[in-house]
Design a protein around this motif. Structure first.
Motif, short mmCIF file in Angstrom:
data_model
loop_
_atom_site.label_atom_id
_atom_site.label_comp_id
_atom_site.label_asym_id
_atom_site.label_seq_id
_atom_site.Cartn_x
_atom_site.Cartn_y
_atom_site.Cartn_z
N VAL A 1 0.83 -1.21 0.00
CA VAL A 1 0.00 0.00 0.00
C VAL A 1 0.86 1.25 0.00
O VAL A 1 1.80 1.36 0.77
CB VAL A 1 -0.94 0.04 1.23
CG1 VAL A 1 -1.78 1.29 1.22
CG2 VAL A 1 -1.82 -1.19 1.27
N GLN A 2 0.54 2.18 -0.88
CA GLN A 2 1.17 3.48 -0.88
C GLN A 2 0.06 4.47 -0.58
O GLN A 2 -0.88 4.62 -1.36
CB GLN A 2 1.79 3.75 -2.26
CG GLN A 2 2.65 4.97 -2.35
CD GLN A 2 1.89 6.23 -2.72
OE1 GLN A 2 2.17 7.28 -2.20
NE2 GLN A 2 0.92 6.13 -3.59
N LEU A 3 0.12 5.09 0.60
CA LEU A 3 -0.96 5.98 1.01
C LEU A 3 -0.79 7.37 0.44
O LEU A 3 0.33 7.81 0.16
CB LEU A 3 -0.99 6.09 2.53
CG LEU A 3 -1.31 4.81 3.30
CD1 LEU A 3 -0.96 4.98 4.75
CD2 LEU A 3 -2.77 4.46 3.12
N SER B 1 -1.23 10.22 2.05
CA SER B 1 -0.37 10.96 2.97
C SER B 1 0.36 9.98 3.86
O SER B 1 -0.24 9.25 4.63
CB SER B 1 -1.19 11.92 3.82
OG SER B 1 -2.23 11.24 4.46
N SER B 2 1.67 9.92 3.67
CA SER B 2 2.47 9.07 4.52
C SER B 2 3.90 9.56 4.42
O SER B 2 4.28 10.22 3.48
CB SER B 2 2.39 7.61 4.09
OG SER B 2 3.02 7.45 2.85
N GLY B 3 4.68 9.28 5.44
CA GLY B 3 6.05 9.78 5.44
C GLY B 3 7.01 8.79 6.04
O GLY B 3 6.64 7.69 6.41
N LEU B 4 8.26 9.21 6.09
CA LEU B 4 9.30 8.43 6.74
C LEU B 4 10.07 9.39 7.62
O LEU B 4 10.04 10.60 7.39
CB LEU B 4 10.24 7.82 5.68
CG LEU B 4 9.68 6.66 4.87
CD1 LEU B 4 10.62 6.30 3.74
CD2 LEU B 4 9.43 5.45 5.74
N PRO B 5 10.78 8.89 8.61
CA PRO B 5 11.59 9.79 9.43
C PRO B 5 12.59 10.53 8.56
O PRO B 5 13.20 9.94 7.67
CB PRO B 5 12.31 8.84 10.40
CG PRO B 5 11.45 7.62 10.45
CD PRO B 5 10.85 7.49 9.09
N ARG C 1 17.76 6.69 6.05
CA ARG C 1 18.37 6.59 4.72
C ARG C 1 17.57 5.62 3.86
O ARG C 1 16.88 4.73 4.37
CB ARG C 1 19.82 6.12 4.82
CG ARG C 1 20.68 7.07 5.63
CD ARG C 1 22.10 6.55 5.76
NE ARG C 1 22.80 7.22 6.84
CZ ARG C 1 23.31 8.46 6.78
NH1 ARG C 1 23.21 9.15 5.66
NH2 ARG C 1 23.91 8.99 7.82
N LEU D 1 14.48 -2.04 6.52
CA LEU D 1 13.52 -2.10 7.62
C LEU D 1 12.21 -2.75 7.16
O LEU D 1 11.74 -3.71 7.78
CB LEU D 1 13.24 -0.68 8.13
CG LEU D 1 12.18 -0.58 9.23
CD1 LEU D 1 12.64 -1.29 10.49
CD2 LEU D 1 11.87 0.89 9.55
N TYR D 2 11.66 -2.25 6.07
CA TYR D 2 10.38 -2.80 5.62
C TYR D 2 10.54 -4.23 5.11
O TYR D 2 9.62 -5.03 5.25
CB TYR D 2 9.74 -1.88 4.57
CG TYR D 2 9.02 -0.72 5.22
CD1 TYR D 2 9.73 0.36 5.76
CD2 TYR D 2 7.64 -0.73 5.36
CE1 TYR D 2 9.08 1.40 6.39
CE2 TYR D 2 6.98 0.32 5.99
CZ TYR D 2 7.70 1.38 6.51
OH TYR D 2 7.05 2.39 7.15
N ALA D 3 11.71 -4.54 4.57
CA ALA D 3 11.95 -5.92 4.13
C ALA D 3 11.88 -6.86 5.33
O ALA D 3 11.34 -7.97 5.23
CB ALA D 3 13.30 -6.03 3.44
N ALA E 1 8.40 5.25 -2.25
CA ALA E 1 7.08 4.78 -1.81
C ALA E 1 6.66 3.54 -2.60
O ALA E 1 6.14 2.58 -2.03
CB ALA E 1 6.04 5.89 -1.97
N LEU F 1 8.71 0.64 -1.34
CA LEU F 1 8.24 0.12 -0.06
C LEU F 1 6.95 -0.67 -0.23
O LEU F 1 6.72 -1.65 0.48
CB LEU F 1 8.05 1.26 0.95
CG LEU F 1 9.32 1.96 1.40
CD1 LEU F 1 9.00 3.09 2.36
CD2 LEU F 1 10.30 0.98 2.04
#
Ligand SMILES: Nc1ncnc2c1ncn2[C@@H]1O[C@H](COP(=O)(O)OP(=O)(O)OP(=O)(O)O)[C@@H](O)[C@H]1O
Ligand SMILES: [Mg+2]
Lengths: 302, 249
Positions: A80-82, A84-88, A92, A99-101, A139, A142
């Motif tokens: 899913v690609q929202l 509105s969404s972000g990353l810290p 990097r 991380l997501y893997a 995005a 991910l």
């Protein structure tokens, strides 16, 4: 078999009914578009089928799973690609993918994915330092990292420049070519025309039409328009005699003809017989844009 | 149940490692960890702090301050670093993106707490080591009670910080709740004003504030079991409540 099934979906936020009655099916391997003006309920619809929100009515099934009750299983097979969404800011690119893997049982290789999406030379860059296009590519990466069988992409290209938008379209086609079913939310007609096999047009929480982009355009009417500058004086009556021609109007030296059916062919054949050349010929077919306005009764407000 | 089945353990490890890295990339981490350490060194080099004082019952100022400075580390981390990190992630929709990945809410919180607990342990160990080795500060009273109360105290403030982290929508909202909590704990632990010199009633109230209870257990004030129970109670209530009420957006 349908990958995504939505039947009479209904969702309210307090007093606001965001989705009134939405039904559609997305088939295996297609790029299915959800098109509609701002506030039509597109995001709410995909949030319901991603298991982020619980529907107030209707039935949703994604890859045979109930998005709310079988949320955890769904997370492993739906990317899913929202909107509105972000990353810290300081995360990097490589770290984000690793991380997501790690959240998935059988993830894609982060390095290979970075290469495929043109992020390899940005592997060590912090999220905040990426351009809008690079953030969107991340995005997509991910959404793809868990080797999903279907992905939901909500307004993937909003805010991108035309070049980045085209690059992104190519990536979405690549995703589809690997066999992944794509549900794409957009309000760019051009994007829907270029990418989508079928489109659901949503307005004020209801489905107005589900069809191929060409089919939708055709519903808006068969009207076509052509403009050109005749190389020699042109007898209007020659054109009016054609059954395809509805109107003829002059704008200085330029004539504008509108009509239906095989208008362009009929007119150019007539011109050829009169030995007139149509200079600067432009043809406008009814587009998805026209369909959008015809079917929703108002232009997209974005 | 199913959450455990569908979320690989590797995910929790990576999440914890990434959270640790991100935290150490924040300049504020220097304050959370560095300030108490610098203070121990500074205090230890003030000659007056190294001579026994009559109004401290023959103890030196440094003897009193090492535990208090050690307490600053978990308090800084639990009351500011933890809630503000989570709130800023919420504010920037980082949590929204995580919510469509297989990470469960409890996993998010567990990873962050693990990082904070590890950093707190490291910070406290450094301070205690400096105090013991450089300035000859010895553990007061019963070392078992000291350790138990300190661990439970850190857990209690982490649980409270977690509750703020689970709910606060923005960074400023998180600090508006976290900073007063921290100051209250500093006060109860005697950072601003020695607890022994407070009015009796206030001293009793302080024993019900996490680091007030820790300080009391440390100095042998009141019933040890009561202090430990207070601390465990905070953790037992606030921890699960945080996981249950966690807000993704
Ligand atoms: N969290 C929310 N709380 C209350 N109302 C909401 C919420 N999210 C959306 N809405 C309302 O629901 C309706 C549908 O919103 P939604 O975001 O689904 O539309 P959309 O088609 O995605 O629009 P856009 O093209 O602007 O992204 C709108 O009227 C919106 O104001
Ligand atoms: Mg939307």
């Amino acid at each position: 078999m349908a990958v995504i099934e939505v039947e009479h979906l209904h969702k309210r936020y307090g007093h606001v009914t965001a989705v009134r009655d939405v039904s559609f099916q997305v088939e295996q391997g297609e790029i299915f578009g959800i098109l509609g003006p701002n506030g039509a309920g597109k995001t709410t619809t995909v949030e319901c089928l991603s298991g982020l929100r619980q529907a107030d009515g209707g039935r949703v099934s994604v890859l045979g799973l109930d998005p709310v009750r079988q949320r955890d299983e769904l997370r492993q097979v739906l990317g899913v690609q929202l909107q509105s969404s972000g990353l810290p800011d300081k995360l990097r690119v490589r770290e984000a993918l690793e991380l997501y893997a790690s959240f998935h049982r059988q993830p894609a290789d982060p390095v290979e994915l970075m290469h495929r999406l043109g992020l390899a030379e940005k592997a060590g860059a912090r999220y905040k330092k990426l351009s809008g296009g690079q953030q969107q590519r991340l995005a997509i990466a991910l959404a793809m990292i868990g080797r999903p069988r279907a992905v939901v992409l909500d307004e993937l290209t909003t805010g991108l420049d035309p070049h980045a938008r085209r690059t992104t379209w190519g990536l979405v086609e690549q995703v589809r070519d690997t066999g992944v079913t794509v549900l794409l939310v957009t309000h760019f007609m051009e994007e829907a025309e270029r990418l989508c096999d079928r489109v659901a047009l949503i307005d004020r929480g209801e489905v107005v039409a589900v069809d191929t982009p060409a089919g939708l355009a055709a519903r808006a009417g068969q009207r076509q328009r052509m403009r050109f500058r005749p190389s020699a004086p042109l007898d209007e009556e020659l054109l009016r005699a054609l059954p395809e021609v509805a109107e003829v109007a002059w704008h200085g030296p330029v004539v504008e003809i509108s009509g239906t059916g095989n208008l362009v062919h009929a007119v150019t054949a007539q011109l050829a017989r009169a030995q007139i050349i149509a200079a600067d010929l432009r043809v406008e077919q009814a587009s998805l844009d026209d369909a959008f306005i015809a079917l929703t009764g108002h232009p997209d407000t974005d | 149940m199913s959450t455990v089945l569908h979320f690989p353990r590797r995910g929790l490890r990576t999440l914890t490692a990434i959270q640790a890295k991100l935290l150490l990339r924040e300049p504020a981490a220097l304050v959370w960890l560095g300030l108490p350490i610098v203070l121990v060194v500074v205090f230890g080099n003030i000659p007056a702090f190294l001579t026994p004082a009559a109004d401290l019952g023959g103890k030196r100022v440094i003897d009193v301050y090492v535990p208090t400075l050690a307490a600053m580390v978990p308090l800084f981390l639990a009351c500011t670093a933890l809630p503000m990190t989570m709130a800023s992630w919420r504010e920037k929709d980082v949590l929204r993106r995580l919510s469509v990945s297989p990470v469960p809410a409890a996993g998010m919180l567990a990873a962050l707490v693990a990082v904070m607990a590890a950093l707190a342990t490291a910070g406290v160990a450094v301070i205690v080591a400096i105090g013991a080795l450089a300035f000859d500060v010895s553990t007061p009273g019963n070392p078992g009670a000291v350790l138990a109360s300190f661990v439970l105290g850190a857990a209690a403030v982490l649980a409270l910080g977690l509750l703020i982290a689970a709910r606060a929508r923005t960074g400023p909202a998180a600090s508006a709740m976290g900073v007063p909590l921290m100051i209250l704990n500093f006060f109860a632990s005697g950072l601003y004003f020695p607890v022994a010199q407070m009015p009796h009633l206030l001293q009793r109230v302080c024993e019900f504030i996490p680091f007030g209870a820790v300080t009391a257990a440390w100095s042998g004030q009141g019933q040890l079991w009561q202090h430990l129970l207070v601390l465990a109670g905070y953790t037992a209530v606030a921890g699960p409540l945080a996981a249950r009420t966690f807000r993704w957006e």
